[in-house]
Design a protein around this motif. Structure first.
Motif, PDB file in Angstrom:
ATOM      1  N   ALA A 127     -77.283  -7.386 -20.338  1.00  0.00           N
ATOM      2  CA  ALA A 127     -75.957  -7.561 -20.936  1.00  0.00           C
ATOM      3  C   ALA A 127     -75.628  -9.039 -21.130  1.00  0.00           C
ATOM      4  CB  ALA A 127     -74.903  -6.891 -20.053  1.00  0.00           C
ATOM      5  N   PHE A 128     -76.058  -9.880 -20.198  1.00  0.00           N
ATOM      6  CA  PHE A 128     -75.820 -11.323 -20.327  1.00  0.00           C
ATOM      7  C   PHE A 128     -76.530 -11.887 -21.546  1.00  0.00           C
ATOM      8  CE2 PHE A 128     -77.191 -15.686 -19.749  1.00  0.00           C
ATOM      9  CZ  PHE A 128     -76.017 -16.332 -19.399  1.00  0.00           C
ATOM     10  N   GLU A 129     -77.788 -11.535 -21.729  1.00  0.00           N
ATOM     11  CA  GLU A 129     -78.537 -12.072 -22.866  1.00  0.00           C
ATOM     12  C   GLU A 129     -77.963 -11.589 -24.193  1.00  0.00           C
ATOM     13  OE1 GLU A 129     -82.922 -12.946 -20.931  1.00  0.00           O
ATOM     14  OE2 GLU A 129     -82.591 -11.012 -21.935  1.00  0.00           O
ATOM     15  N   LEU A 130     -77.491 -10.346 -24.226  1.00  0.00           N
ATOM     16  CA  LEU A 130     -76.823  -9.862 -25.431  1.00  0.00           C
ATOM     17  C   LEU A 130     -75.560 -10.675 -25.691  1.00  0.00           C
ATOM     18  CD1 LEU A 130     -76.387  -7.786 -27.726  1.00  0.00           C
ATOM     19  CD2 LEU A 130     -75.177  -6.362 -26.043  1.00  0.00           C
ATOM     20  N   ALA A 131     -74.753 -10.885 -24.657  1.00  0.00           N
ATOM     21  CA  ALA A 131     -73.518 -11.650 -24.813  1.00  0.00           C
ATOM     22  C   ALA A 131     -73.799 -13.077 -25.260  1.00  0.00           C
ATOM     23  CB  ALA A 131     -72.744 -11.649 -23.501  1.00  0.00           C
ATOM     24  N   TRP A 132     -74.863 -13.674 -24.742  1.00  0.00           N
ATOM     25  CA  TRP A 132     -75.239 -15.035 -25.136  1.00  0.00           C
ATOM     26  C   TRP A 132     -75.505 -15.118 -26.641  1.00  0.00           C
ATOM     27  CZ3 TRP A 132     -75.960 -19.612 -22.311  1.00  0.00           C
ATOM     28  CH2 TRP A 132     -76.638 -20.636 -22.980  1.00  0.00           C
ATOM     29  N   ASP A 133     -76.282 -14.184 -27.140  1.00  0.00           N
ATOM     30  CA  ASP A 133     -76.625 -14.196 -28.565  1.00  0.00           C
ATOM     31  C   ASP A 133     -75.412 -13.874 -29.440  1.00  0.00           C
ATOM     32  OD1 ASP A 133     -79.211 -14.822 -27.883  1.00  0.00           O
ATOM     33  OD2 ASP A 133     -79.968 -12.780 -28.070  1.00  0.00           O
ATOM     34  N   ILE A 134     -74.568 -12.957 -28.978  1.00  0.00           N
ATOM     35  CA  ILE A 134     -73.365 -12.629 -29.731  1.00  0.00           C
ATOM     36  C   ILE A 134     -72.439 -13.835 -29.818  1.00  0.00           C
ATOM     37  CG2 ILE A 134     -71.230 -11.281 -29.691  1.00  0.00           C
ATOM     38  CD1 ILE A 134     -72.804  -8.938 -28.611  1.00  0.00           C
ATOM     39  N   ARG A 135     -72.301 -14.563 -28.723  1.00  0.00           N
ATOM     40  CA  ARG A 135     -71.419 -15.728 -28.731  1.00  0.00           C
ATOM     41  C   ARG A 135     -71.863 -16.756 -29.774  1.00  0.00           C
ATOM     42  NH1 ARG A 135     -66.428 -17.822 -28.384  1.00  0.00           N
ATOM     43  NH2 ARG A 135     -66.429 -19.952 -27.596  1.00  0.00           N
ATOM     44  N   ILE A 136     -73.159 -16.892 -29.954  1.00  0.00           N
ATOM     45  CA  ILE A 136     -73.658 -17.829 -30.960  1.00  0.00           C
ATOM     46  C   ILE A 136     -73.207 -17.397 -32.355  1.00  0.00           C
ATOM     47  CG2 ILE A 136     -75.743 -18.696 -32.086  1.00  0.00           C
ATOM     48  CD1 ILE A 136     -77.085 -18.671 -29.327  1.00  0.00           C
ATOM     49  N   LEU A 137     -73.354 -16.110 -32.693  1.00  0.00           N
ATOM     50  CA  LEU A 137     -72.871 -15.641 -33.988  1.00  0.00           C
ATOM     51  C   LEU A 137     -71.361 -15.813 -34.078  1.00  0.00           C
ATOM     52  CD1 LEU A 137     -73.169 -14.267 -36.730  1.00  0.00           C
ATOM     53  CD2 LEU A 137     -72.965 -12.058 -35.557  1.00  0.00           C
ATOM     54  N   ASP A 138     -70.659 -15.502 -33.009  1.00  0.00           N
ATOM     55  CA  ASP A 138     -69.205 -15.611 -32.997  1.00  0.00           C
ATOM     56  C   ASP A 138     -68.760 -17.009 -33.430  1.00  0.00           C
ATOM     57  OD1 ASP A 138     -66.696 -14.413 -32.502  1.00  0.00           O
ATOM     58  OD2 ASP A 138     -66.578 -15.338 -30.527  1.00  0.00           O
ATOM     59  N   MET A 139     -69.447 -18.033 -32.927  1.00  0.00           N
ATOM     60  CA  MET A 139     -69.056 -19.404 -33.263  1.00  0.00           C
ATOM     61  C   MET A 139     -69.683 -19.884 -34.566  1.00  0.00           C
ATOM     62  SD  MET A 139     -66.775 -20.408 -31.213  1.00  0.00           S
ATOM     63  CE  MET A 139     -66.768 -22.199 -31.343  1.00  0.00           C
TER      64      MET A 139
END
Length: 265
Positions: free
Chosen positions: A193-205
């Motif tokens: 879940a952490f690695e998914l959140a990390w990658d999502i945050r990059i797209l988010d920004m």
């Protein structure tokens, strides 16, 4: 209940630490140096799970453990939200406009970067789109001038009525739900879940209105490029990545649901 060999526990704990060190070590170095990264520090500052806790591996606990009974209300709450989210179709038409709504008519910005299009054009882009943010923890940061433009009204106590599986912030929150179940569940699921959140945050920004020139996507070292959601090409790129994250998030959400049900008996 599976009984683990001590050597296996040691090996899995070491592998867990090695897996997450490329994310944690740079954050700790930045923190020691007093340097902040608006993207890569997010998971360590917004979410309430310390780096040391993230690096610590647990195999989980069996159902009926006293710790489970003490936290039953939290487990039930997480389970209700995850099941409700999984039951809905994803909304792939939001285009990350929540970040744009957070700076609408605002001065200064929320982050120490200039706006890629300037204030007036950023506001125009926001105003020319339909905003349908379903995630309260994004909606609550909308500026007053943008809040009334949202077609939904999510609140802090009705999340199960709004959450949907395509939401980037909902995908990042799978990490929150996982660590809130820790150490009752295996830390491997927390790391997923952490690695998914990390990658999502990059797209988010990348899809946000900020000019991120000069920033890199460490630990990969890739150069930052914007996802220009104000263009048809940018919208297509955003939706493609959003679908990919929704697909990655689905089995993690299902695993968390199964773990909740196992713990609740």
């Amino acid at each position: 209940m599976t009984v683990l060999d001590p050597l296996d526990v040691e090996a899995r704990a070491a592998a867990h630490g090695a897996r997450l060190a490329p994310y944690v070590t740079p954050h700790l170095a930045r923190r020691a140096a007093g340097v902040k990264h608006p993207v890569h520090d997010f998971l360590f500052t917004y979410y309430n799970f310390r780096p040391g806790q993230l690096l610590r591996w647990s195999p989980g606990v069996p159902a009926g453990d006293p710790a489970v009974e003490a936290r039953r209300p939290r487990i039930e709450q997480v389970h209700e939200l995850l099941v409700a989210t999984a039951s809905r179709a994803g909304n792939f038409g939001c285009f990350g406009l929540h970040e744009w709504a957070m700076v609408h008519g605002a001065e200064p910005n929320r982050h120490p970067m200039p706006l890629r299009l300037g204030a007036a054009e950023t506001d125009r882009v926001t105003e020319s789109h339909r905003i349908a943010c379903s995630h309260f923890d994004a909606f609550r940061f909308f500026t007053p001038s943008a809040a009334g433009r949202n077609t939904l009204s999510p609140g802090p106590t009705d999340r199960p009525a709004y959450e949907q599986p395509a939401c980037l912030h909902g995908g990042m929150d799978l990490y929150k739900h996982a660590y809130r179940l820790s150490p009752m569940i295996c830390s491997d699921l927390v790391a997923d879940a952490f690695e998914l959140a990390w990658d999502i945050r990059i797209l988010d920004m990348r899809a946000a209105p900020y000019d991120m020139t000069g920033w890199t996507l460490d630990p990969t070292g890739e150069e930052w490029t914007p996802v220009a959601i104000e263009t048809p090409e940018g919208k297509a790129e955003y939706v493609a990545q959003q679908r990919g994250f929704a697909e990655r998030g689905a089995p993690i959400r299902a695993a968390l649901i199964a773990e909740c049900e196992r713990l609740l008996g």
